[in-house]
Design a protein around this motif. Structure first.
Motif, PDB file in Angstrom:
ATOM      1  N   MET A  65       0.924  -1.378   0.052  1.00  0.00           N
ATOM      2  CA  MET A  65      -0.089  -0.001  -0.022  1.00  0.00           C
ATOM      3  C   MET A  65       0.814   1.323   0.021  1.00  0.00           C
ATOM      4  SD  MET A  65      -2.884   1.289   2.909  1.00  0.00           S
ATOM      5  CE  MET A  65      -4.189   0.531   1.843  1.00  0.00           C
ATOM      6  N   GLY A  66       0.501   2.131  -0.898  1.00  0.00           N
ATOM      7  CA  GLY A  66       1.092   3.579  -0.661  1.00  0.00           C
ATOM      8  C   GLY A  66       0.064   4.556  -0.087  1.00  0.00           C
ATOM      9  N   ASN A  67       0.926   5.722   0.251  1.00  0.00           N
ATOM     10  CA  ASN A  67      -0.063   6.837   1.173  1.00  0.00           C
ATOM     11  C   ASN A  67      -0.935   7.113  -0.010  1.00  0.00           C
ATOM     12  OD1 ASN A  67       2.197   7.898  -0.675  1.00  0.00           O
ATOM     13  ND2 ASN A  67       1.424   9.949  -0.085  1.00  0.00           N
ATOM     14  N   HIS A  68      -0.913   7.192  -1.270  1.00  0.00           N
ATOM     15  CA  HIS A  68      -2.110   7.437  -2.055  1.00  0.00           C
ATOM     16  C   HIS A  68      -3.350   6.572  -2.106  1.00  0.00           C
ATOM     17  CE1 HIS A  68      -0.622  10.924  -4.315  1.00  0.00           C
ATOM     18  NE2 HIS A  68       0.728  10.941  -3.840  1.00  0.00           N
ATOM     19  N   GLU A  69      -2.975   5.269  -1.931  1.00  0.00           N
ATOM     20  CA  GLU A  69      -4.069   4.558  -1.710  1.00  0.00           C
ATOM     21  C   GLU A  69      -4.831   4.582  -0.471  1.00  0.00           C
ATOM     22  OE1 GLU A  69      -2.113   3.529  -4.756  1.00  0.00           O
ATOM     23  OE2 GLU A  69      -1.099   2.937  -3.169  1.00  0.00           O
ATOM     24  N   GLU A  70      -3.966   4.915   0.508  1.00  0.00           N
ATOM     25  CA  GLU A  70      -4.550   5.348   2.015  1.00  0.00           C
ATOM     26  C   GLU A  70      -5.480   6.520   1.697  1.00  0.00           C
ATOM     27  OE1 GLU A  70      -2.786   6.169   6.249  1.00  0.00           O
ATOM     28  OE2 GLU A  70      -2.418   7.684   4.724  1.00  0.00           O
ATOM     29  N   HIS A 110     -11.768  -3.495  -7.959  1.00  0.00           N
ATOM     30  CA  HIS A 110     -10.739  -2.936  -7.516  1.00  0.00           C
ATOM     31  C   HIS A 110     -10.425  -2.652  -6.033  1.00  0.00           C
ATOM     32  CE1 HIS A 110      -9.849  -0.970 -11.895  1.00  0.00           C
ATOM     33  NE2 HIS A 110     -10.435  -2.147 -11.853  1.00  0.00           N
ATOM     34  N   TRP A 111     -11.521  -2.148  -5.138  1.00  0.00           N
ATOM     35  CA  TRP A 111     -11.232  -2.150  -3.923  1.00  0.00           C
ATOM     36  C   TRP A 111     -10.911  -3.247  -2.984  1.00  0.00           C
ATOM     37  CZ3 TRP A 111     -11.244   2.312  -1.807  1.00  0.00           C
ATOM     38  CH2 TRP A 111     -11.556   3.323  -2.239  1.00  0.00           C
ATOM     39  N   ALA A 116      -6.319  -5.322  -0.345  1.00  0.00           N
ATOM     40  CA  ALA A 116      -5.577  -6.508   0.164  1.00  0.00           C
ATOM     41  C   ALA A 116      -4.137  -6.107   0.045  1.00  0.00           C
ATOM     42  CB  ALA A 116      -5.781  -7.624  -0.611  1.00  0.00           C
ATOM     43  N   THR A 117      -3.573  -4.905  -0.077  1.00  0.00           N
ATOM     44  CA  THR A 117      -2.347  -4.738  -0.184  1.00  0.00           C
ATOM     45  C   THR A 117      -1.584  -4.611   1.134  1.00  0.00           C
ATOM     46  OG1 THR A 117      -2.942  -2.358  -0.031  1.00  0.00           O
ATOM     47  CG2 THR A 117      -2.374  -3.364  -2.358  1.00  0.00           C
ATOM     48  N   ARG A 118      -0.398  -4.897   1.325  1.00  0.00           N
ATOM     49  CA  ARG A 118       0.212  -4.873   2.610  1.00  0.00           C
ATOM     50  C   ARG A 118       1.073  -3.736   3.038  1.00  0.00           C
ATOM     51  NH1 ARG A 118       3.655 -10.936   1.855  1.00  0.00           N
ATOM     52  NH2 ARG A 118       2.110 -11.784   0.675  1.00  0.00           N
ATOM     53  N   PRO A 119       1.568  -3.650   4.298  1.00  0.00           N
ATOM     54  CA  PRO A 119       2.079  -2.417   4.504  1.00  0.00           C
ATOM     55  C   PRO A 119       3.535  -2.533   4.675  1.00  0.00           C
ATOM     56  CG  PRO A 119       1.625  -3.788   6.618  1.00  0.00           C
ATOM     57  CD  PRO A 119       0.875  -4.466   5.224  1.00  0.00           C
ATOM     58  N   TYR A 120       4.252  -3.635   4.176  1.00  0.00           N
ATOM     59  CA  TYR A 120       5.581  -4.103   4.039  1.00  0.00           C
ATOM     60  C   TYR A 120       5.906  -5.542   3.746  1.00  0.00           C
ATOM     61  CZ  TYR A 120       5.410  -5.829   8.772  1.00  0.00           C
ATOM     62  OH  TYR A 120       5.228  -6.668   9.959  1.00  0.00           O
ATOM     63  N   TYR A 121       6.749  -5.771   3.106  1.00  0.00           N
ATOM     64  CA  TYR A 121       7.141  -7.316   2.767  1.00  0.00           C
ATOM     65  C   TYR A 121       8.660  -7.330   3.100  1.00  0.00           C
ATOM     66  CZ  TYR A 121       8.115 -11.468   0.115  1.00  0.00           C
ATOM     67  OH  TYR A 121       8.426 -12.687  -0.347  1.00  0.00           O
TER      68      TYR A 121
END
Length: 223
Positions: A65-70, A110-111, A116-121
């Motif tokens: 996840m990026g800040n724009h998705e947030e 799309h939602w 489902a995106t992650r904060p880190y890997y």
């Protein structure tokens, strides 16, 4: 198997397609996308459609996840959150790509992808994150603000001893920054720059822009 990391896309589907042809990902490659798929560029919808197909096809694809998705998620509440996203974050271009003026009209598929995106890997040698890390805090205790919003600056080595690879902070000369212990690959495709893909094991990187141009080079020595 290659580990291929792709920086901030920002709605630049044409650059993403050119980069994809250049890199030619294989099914056994590990693909890591660092977030900021939307806003600024002309085709955020097309980018998400493309990434959903990548997710279906490539079993080792990872999406952060990026800040724009947030900010898009917050904009669904309307009011000031929507106004800020539209005026300050490039959200108007995103809604235009969906031919709507309401983020709640974005398709459910799309939602599902975005949420489902992650904060880190994390791997045995690297930490992949959208924005940054606090050097002396374990990965599991990092603040969301740090992971999504903190600018690159001059980060210190993380206590894990692993190399951080991130996006988020747009680089003025459109070339990745290599500090040895930290690498930033946001080369600003949404504002006239280049989209970057880094081959982690070799340090080679590939770039494409919205004009259909492509190029490749090697990470500079750590500064």
């Amino acid at each position: 198997m290659r580990t291929l990391v792709i920086g901030d896309i920002h709605g630049c589907l044409a650059a993403l397609k050119t980069l994809w042809r250049q890199v030619d990902p294989q099914l056994d490659d590990r693909l890591i996308f660092l977030g900021d798929y939307i806003d600024r560029g002309p085709d955020s919808k097309g980018v998400i459609d493309f990434l959903i197909e990548v997710k279906k096809t490539y079993a080792k694809a990872i999406f952060l996840m990026g800040n724009h998705e947030e900010k898009l998620c917050l904009a669904t509440h309307g009011g000031s959150e929507l106004a800020i996203w539209l005026s300050n974050w490039g959200g108007q271009a995103t809604l235009q790509s969906y031919t709507t003026d309401n983020p709640n009209d974005i398709p459910a598929a799309h939602w599902e992808f975005l949420r489902a995106t992650r904060p880190y890997y994390e791997t045995s040698s690297h930490i992949f994150v959208h924005a940054n890390l606090s050097a002396n805090i374990p990965l599991s205790l990092q603040l969301p603000y740090t992971l999504l919003h903190k600018k690159f600056g001059q980060p210190k080595p993380h206590i894990s001893g692993k190399t951080m690879i991130c996006g988020h902070t747009a680089i003025a000369d459109h070339k990745p920054i290599n500090l040895g212990h930290a690498i930033c690959i946001d080369t600003d495709p949404g504002r006239g720059g280049w989209l970057t893909c880094l081959h982690v094991e070799t340090g080679q990187y590939y770039q494409a822009n919205m004009n259909g141009e492509s190029r490749a080079s090697q990470l500079a020595r750590p500064s």
